[in-house]
Design a protein around this motif. Structure first.
Motif, PDB file in Angstrom:
ATOM      1  N   TRP A 207       0.643  -1.104  -0.054  1.00 23.93           N
ATOM      2  CA  TRP A 207       0.071  -0.071   0.234  1.00 23.93           C
ATOM      3  C   TRP A 207       0.670   1.256  -0.168  1.00 23.93           C
ATOM      4  CZ3 TRP A 207      -1.481  -4.177   2.664  1.00 23.93           C
ATOM      5  CH2 TRP A 207      -1.026  -4.508   3.946  1.00 23.93           C
ATOM      6  N   GLN A 208       0.205   2.277  -0.470  1.00 19.13           N
ATOM      7  CA  GLN A 208       1.247   3.434  -0.669  1.00 19.13           C
ATOM      8  C   GLN A 208       1.628   4.076   0.740  1.00 19.13           C
ATOM      9  OE1 GLN A 208       2.012   4.816  -3.221  1.00 19.13           O
ATOM     10  NE2 GLN A 208       1.132   3.845  -4.854  1.00 19.13           N
ATOM     11  N   GLU A 209       0.758   4.176   1.789  1.00 17.16           N
ATOM     12  CA  GLU A 209       1.100   4.608   3.046  1.00 17.16           C
ATOM     13  C   GLU A 209       0.772   3.946   3.892  1.00 17.16           C
ATOM     14  OE1 GLU A 209      -0.380   8.479   3.372  1.00 17.16           O
ATOM     15  OE2 GLU A 209      -2.544   7.771   2.665  1.00 17.16           O
ATOM     16  N   VAL A 210       1.389   4.328   5.211  1.00 20.20           N
ATOM     17  CA  VAL A 210       0.648   3.533   6.633  1.00 20.20           C
ATOM     18  C   VAL A 210       0.406   4.577   7.309  1.00 20.20           C
ATOM     19  CG1 VAL A 210       1.960   1.344   6.573  1.00 20.20           C
ATOM     20  CG2 VAL A 210       3.161   3.513   7.427  1.00 20.20           C
ATOM     21  N   ARG A 211      -0.719   4.490   7.850  1.00 22.33           N
ATOM     22  CA  ARG A 211      -1.556   5.587   8.539  1.00 22.33           C
ATOM     23  C   ARG A 211      -1.331   5.666  10.073  1.00 22.33           C
ATOM     24  NH1 ARG A 211      -4.683   3.656   4.340  1.00 22.33           N
ATOM     25  NH2 ARG A 211      -5.093   5.136   2.614  1.00 22.33           N
ATOM     26  N   SER A 212      -0.803   4.948  10.564  1.00 21.14           N
ATOM     27  CA  SER A 212      -0.456   4.837  11.998  1.00 21.14           C
ATOM     28  C   SER A 212       0.724   4.040  12.393  1.00 21.14           C
ATOM     29  CB  SER A 212      -1.712   4.450  12.719  1.00 21.14           C
ATOM     30  OG  SER A 212      -1.807   3.307  12.467  1.00 21.14           O
ATOM     31  N   ILE A 213       1.374   4.397  13.567  1.00 21.83           N
ATOM     32  CA  ILE A 213       2.334   3.663  14.114  1.00 21.83           C
ATOM     33  C   ILE A 213       2.089   2.051  14.205  1.00 21.83           C
ATOM     34  CG2 ILE A 213       3.949   3.138  16.030  1.00 21.83           C
ATOM     35  CD1 ILE A 213       4.675   5.649  14.591  1.00 21.83           C
ATOM     36  N   GLU A 214       0.893   1.745  14.875  1.00 18.65           N
ATOM     37  CA  GLU A 214       0.383   0.385  14.930  1.00 18.65           C
ATOM     38  C   GLU A 214       0.261  -0.185  13.469  1.00 18.65           C
ATOM     39  OE1 GLU A 214      -0.505   2.814  18.053  1.00 18.65           O
ATOM     40  OE2 GLU A 214      -1.107   3.187  16.153  1.00 18.65           O
ATOM     41  N   GLU A 215      -0.192   0.526  12.399  1.00 19.71           N
ATOM     42  CA  GLU A 215      -0.320  -0.266  11.083  1.00 19.71           C
ATOM     43  C   GLU A 215       1.386  -0.225  10.519  1.00 19.71           C
ATOM     44  OE1 GLU A 215      -2.484   0.294   6.840  1.00 19.71           O
ATOM     45  OE2 GLU A 215      -2.064   2.269   7.826  1.00 19.71           O
ATOM     46  N   ARG A 216       2.081   0.490  10.895  1.00 24.08           N
ATOM     47  CA  ARG A 216       3.498   0.587  10.232  1.00 24.08           C
ATOM     48  C   ARG A 216       4.063  -0.701  10.982  1.00 24.08           C
ATOM     49  NH1 ARG A 216       6.950   5.623  11.788  1.00 24.08           N
ATOM     50  NH2 ARG A 216       5.231   6.622  10.619  1.00 24.08           N
ATOM     51  N   ILE A 217       4.051  -1.028  12.184  1.00 25.20           N
ATOM     52  CA  ILE A 217       4.681  -1.989  12.811  1.00 25.20           C
ATOM     53  C   ILE A 217       4.066  -3.410  12.211  1.00 25.20           C
ATOM     54  CG2 ILE A 217       4.752  -3.245  14.939  1.00 25.20           C
ATOM     55  CD1 ILE A 217       4.895  -0.593  16.341  1.00 25.20           C
ATOM     56  N   ALA A 218       2.582  -3.386  12.069  1.00 23.88           N
ATOM     57  CA  ALA A 218       2.114  -4.611  11.698  1.00 23.88           C
ATOM     58  C   ALA A 218       2.471  -4.848  10.046  1.00 23.88           C
ATOM     59  CB  ALA A 218       0.601  -4.600  11.506  1.00 23.88           C
ATOM     60  N   THR A 219       2.588  -3.917   9.271  1.00 22.29           N
ATOM     61  CA  THR A 219       3.200  -4.000   8.140  1.00 22.29           C
ATOM     62  C   THR A 219       4.473  -4.532   8.104  1.00 22.29           C
ATOM     63  OG1 THR A 219       1.726  -2.382   7.498  1.00 22.29           O
ATOM     64  CG2 THR A 219       3.392  -2.736   5.608  1.00 22.29           C
ATOM     65  N   ALA A 220       5.653  -3.797   8.673  1.00 20.66           N
ATOM     66  CA  ALA A 220       6.816  -4.342   8.870  1.00 20.66           C
ATOM     67  C   ALA A 220       7.061  -5.671   9.233  1.00 20.66           C
ATOM     68  CB  ALA A 220       7.597  -3.387   9.935  1.00 20.66           C
ATOM     69  N   ARG A 221       5.992  -6.312  10.090  1.00 19.81           N
ATOM     70  CA  ARG A 221       6.197  -7.599  10.614  1.00 19.81           C
ATOM     71  C   ARG A 221       5.600  -8.677   9.915  1.00 19.81           C
ATOM     72  NH1 ARG A 221       5.947  -6.012  17.182  1.00 19.81           N
ATOM     73  NH2 ARG A 221       7.884  -4.880  17.339  1.00 19.81           N
ATOM     74  N   HIS A 222       4.800  -8.346   9.015  1.00 18.15           N
ATOM     75  CA  HIS A 222       3.863  -9.285   8.573  1.00 18.15           C
ATOM     76  C   HIS A 222       3.564  -9.143   7.199  1.00 18.15           C
ATOM     77  CE1 HIS A 222       3.020 -10.653  12.582  1.00 18.15           C
ATOM     78  NE2 HIS A 222       2.548  -9.368  12.716  1.00 18.15           N
ATOM     79  N   PHE A 223       3.821  -7.862   6.432  1.00 17.76           N
ATOM     80  CA  PHE A 223       3.254  -7.744   4.992  1.00 17.76           C
ATOM     81  C   PHE A 223       4.212  -7.108   3.986  1.00 17.76           C
ATOM     82  CE2 PHE A 223      -0.668  -7.319   7.893  1.00 17.76           C
ATOM     83  CZ  PHE A 223      -1.204  -8.624   7.676  1.00 17.76           C
ATOM     84  N   ARG A 224       5.352  -7.430   4.206  1.00 22.42           N
ATOM     85  CA  ARG A 224       6.464  -6.869   3.358  1.00 22.42           C
ATOM     86  C   ARG A 224       6.394  -7.921   2.015  1.00 22.42           C
ATOM     87  NH1 ARG A 224      11.925  -4.628   6.412  1.00 22.42           N
ATOM     88  NH2 ARG A 224      11.058  -4.544   8.555  1.00 22.42           N
ATOM     89  N   VAL A 225       6.973  -7.180   0.813  1.00 25.85           N
ATOM     90  CA  VAL A 225       7.126  -8.173  -0.199  1.00 25.85           C
ATOM     91  C   VAL A 225       8.483  -7.770  -0.733  1.00 25.85           C
ATOM     92  CG1 VAL A 225       4.789  -8.349  -0.836  1.00 25.85           C
ATOM     93  CG2 VAL A 225       5.770  -6.427  -1.537  1.00 25.85           C
TER      94      VAL A 225
END
Length: 299
Positions: free
Chosen positions: A205-223
């Motif tokens: 996704w183009q952006e992460v809208r919160s710290i919580e979403e950033r952490i979740a993306t970093a730990r689970h949804f990278r490609v």
């Protein structure tokens, strides 16, 4: 090793990106055609036959270890917390040396108990660098985008300069750079000799809208680079670093829950496509020898 691909220079794969045992990961990375990988301490400490057997397996694989990770929440502590983390650091440095990794990766602290004083942070990292000297190791300091005080690479670079230790340098992670939308102009101000490691990943996704979403993306949804929506930014980052004179290693660090449910060989093949895209398209490298992809200039 895949005879059609040969050894890929400059790009490697982080074992965190793969499911399975250490042996399965080593085999997948090697068979995909990579010549190097980034190891996690857990690769060694969770090996069913013990740490010594894990170290022997890494050495027998023929793969060069790019670096070793990760020491967290080290800097800015006092008293018994500081003593505890120094002991942890010594253990990690010993493991790092045992697998012949040249660099230990250290992430900026997220601890609420840590000092926000940049000079204190720098002094602690200088001490860590001194502990690494007898082992011939370097320390790569990486800014976590949710770090308490140091959350972007310009600030991490400031700390590295304050510490003024020759074996302390910068670790760059493309995910954190993109997630915080840190301007890339600061790359041009870095000393390429003090960039000790670059980790690459993208996300969907183009952006992460919160710290919580950033952490979740970093730990689970990278490609892998080229699979997400930030391909242009990945290309710009690698091109800027190349133009700057960086000739060190790139490691694909892709935390992805879906990839953890796929065979390691399948995931390693995806990483290979990223390496070919970056090396042969973005950096416009040629293939100097039949069956051998060369992705990094010598020297």
């Amino acid at each position: 090793m895949n005879p059609r691909i040969g050894n890929i220079e400059g790009f490697g794969l982080d074992t965190i990106s793969l499911a399975g045992s250490l042996s399965a990961k080593l085999t997948a990375v090697r068979d995909a055609g990579f010549g190097q990988l980034m190891l996690s301490a857990r690769d060694l400490t969770t090996h069913p036959e013990g740490v010594d057997a894990a170290i022997a397996a890494v050495r027998a694989s023929g793969l060069r270890v790019t670096g070793f990770q990760v020491l967290r929440d080290f800097e800015g502590l006092e008293g018994h917390l500081r003593d505890y983390k120094v002991d942890v650091a010594k253990s990690m440095l010993e493991l790092c040396a045992a697998v012949r990794a040249p660099v230990l990766l250290v992430c900026s602290s997220t601890s609420k108990h840590a000092s926000a004083d940049l000079d204190v942070i720098a002094a602690d990292l200088r001490q860590l660098a001194m502990l690494a000297v007898p082992l011939g190791l370097k320390i790569a300091y990486e800014a976590l985008s949710w770090g308490r005080t140091v959350s972007d690479f310009p600030m991490a670079w400031d700390v590295v300069m304050r510490a003024d230790a020759p074996n302390l340098g910068l670790g760059l992670d493309s995910f954190h750079l993109f997630a915080t939308q840190t301007p890339m102009d600061g790359i041009d101000e870095l000393d390429p000799r003090r960039i000790f490691l670059v980790q690459l990943a993208d996300f969907m996704w183009q952006e992460v809208r919160s710290i919580e979403e950033r952490i979740a993306t970093a730990r689970h949804f990278r490609v892998f680079p080229g699979e997400g929506v930030h391909s242009d930014q990945v290309a710009e980052l690698v091109t800027r670093l190349d133009r700057l004179g960086y000739r060190g290693d790139y490691s694909f660090e892709v935390f992805n829950d879906d990839y953890q449910q796929m065979p390691p060989a399948t995931v390693a093949a995806r990483a290979l496509r990223s390496a070919i895209w970056l090396g042969e398209t973005v950096l416009q490298r040629s293939v100097p020898l039949p069956g051998r992809i060369r992705l990094r200039r010598p020297g």
